[in-house]
Design an enzyme around this catalytic site. Sequence first.
Site, PDB file in Angstrom:
ATOM      1  CE  LYS A 193      -3.335 -12.510  -1.002  1.00  0.00           C
ATOM      2  NZ  LYS A 193      -4.172 -13.179  -1.933  1.00  0.00           N
ATOM      3  NE  ARG A 203     -20.905 -16.185  -3.221  1.00  0.00           N
ATOM      4  CZ  ARG A 203     -21.165 -17.338  -2.628  1.00  0.00           C
ATOM      5  NH1 ARG A 203     -21.752 -18.301  -3.285  1.00  0.00           N
ATOM      6  NH2 ARG A 203     -20.832 -17.551  -1.382  1.00  0.00           N
ATOM      7  CD  GLU A 225     -10.011 -18.310   3.381  1.00  0.00           C
ATOM      8  OE1 GLU A 225      -9.824 -17.103   3.142  1.00  0.00           O
ATOM      9  OE2 GLU A 225      -9.837 -19.210   2.557  1.00  0.00           O
TER      10      GLU A 225
END
Length: 304
Positions: free
Chosen positions: A186, A137, A269
Site C-alpha cells: 500500500k 465527508r 501525509e
Amino acid sequence: MTSHRSHWHILGAGAIGSLWASYAVKHDLPTTLLLRSDERLSQFKMAGGILATLAGSAELLPLAAESCEQNGPPIARLLLTTKAPDSLSAVASISPRLASGACVVLLQNGLGVREELLKLRPDLQCYHAVTTEGAFRPAPFQVVHAGRGRTLLGGGSNDKALARELSVGPLVVTPDPNIEQALWRKLIINCAINPLTALYRCRNGELLDNPQALQQLHGVIDEALCLAPHLQLGDVFDGLREQVLDVVANTALNRSSMLQDIESGRRSEIDYITGYLCRVAEQHGIAMPINRQLLEQLKALPGQ
Ligand SMILES: NC(=O)c1ccc[n+]([C@@H]2O[C@H](COP(=O)([O-])OP(=O)(O)OC[C@H]3O[C@@H](n4cnc5c(N)ncnc54)[C@H](OP(=O)(O)O)[C@@H]3O)[C@@H](O)[C@H]2O)c1
C-alpha cells in the site's frame, strides 16, 4: 451475538472513523467517538450525530461522543483514524485515559506512526490495519460510504480477536499475519500515485496521459524495487508495477487525498508515505533521487 465485544473508542471522526462508527452503532458494537475539543462536541450534539449514507440513503445516527479535552473512563481499545501527521498529538491528548497495555489499531495510510506512538507510550499494543474501503465527508459529521473494499489487520498476538470485533456489517476485517507485506504494498502504491497527482493537480487516471508523470511513476516503482531485497519481506513486491497501474486505471476518476489536502492547504501525509520510504532507503544506503525530489517538491508547497 455481541456479548464478546469490548467497548471501542474511535479517535478521528472524519470519513473513515465515522464510517466505522456508523456501522458499529447499527451492528451493536459499543463505540464512542472522540472529538478533538469541547467545541467540536457541542457542534456534534447540535448536529444530532452522524448523517450517514451507507447504502444509498442517508440516516442520522445518534452516536456516543466525548471530547478529548475532558477526562473520562479508561480506554482499552482505540481505533485511530486520524491522518498520519495528526496521530501523535491526537493520542497524546487522550494518553492519560489510555489504559496500560491498551490495544491501539492504526487504521490509516502511511507508515511511521507506530514507532512514534511507542516512543510516547511503550506499553501500548499497536496493530496496523489497511483498508481499501472508500468514504468521504461531504460536511462535518456526515459520511458517505463511497466504495466497498477489504480490510486487513495484524501486528500482534491478538489480531484475530480484534479483527472479529471490528468487523461490523459489510466492513469485514480479516486478520493478516503478514500485515507488513500489505502495508508495504500500500505504501508503494501511495508513493507512486499520491505525490504525482498532488504535483500535477490531476485525477489518478490523468497520470497515464502525462508522459512526464508516467515516467516519474515508473521511476518511483524502480527505486522501491531496489529496496525490496533489503526488507526481508519475501516476494512482497512481485507484480507491484502491474498492481500500481491497475489501481491507477480502476481509480481513474479519483482525486487522491494528497491532492485534496494540498489544494485545501492542509498538511498532507507525504512525510509518512514518500518520506517514510526515503528514510528506510537511507538506512539501507539506497539512493532514491526521484522519490526524494517528489518529497522536496511536495514539502515546498504551502501548508506542508
Ligand atoms: N477516506 C478514505 O476513503 C480512506 C481510505 C483508505 C485510507 N484512508 C486513510 O485513513 C486515514 C483517515 O482518513 P480520512 O479520509 O478519514 O481523513 P479525515 O476525513 O480528514 O479525518 C481525520 C479526522 O481526524 C480528526 N483529528 C485530527 N486531529 C485530531 C485530534 N488532535 N484530536 C481528535 N481528532 C483529530 C479530524 O478532526 P476534525 O474534523 O476536527 O478536523 C478528522 O475528523 C488517512 O490516513 C487516510 O489516508 C482513508
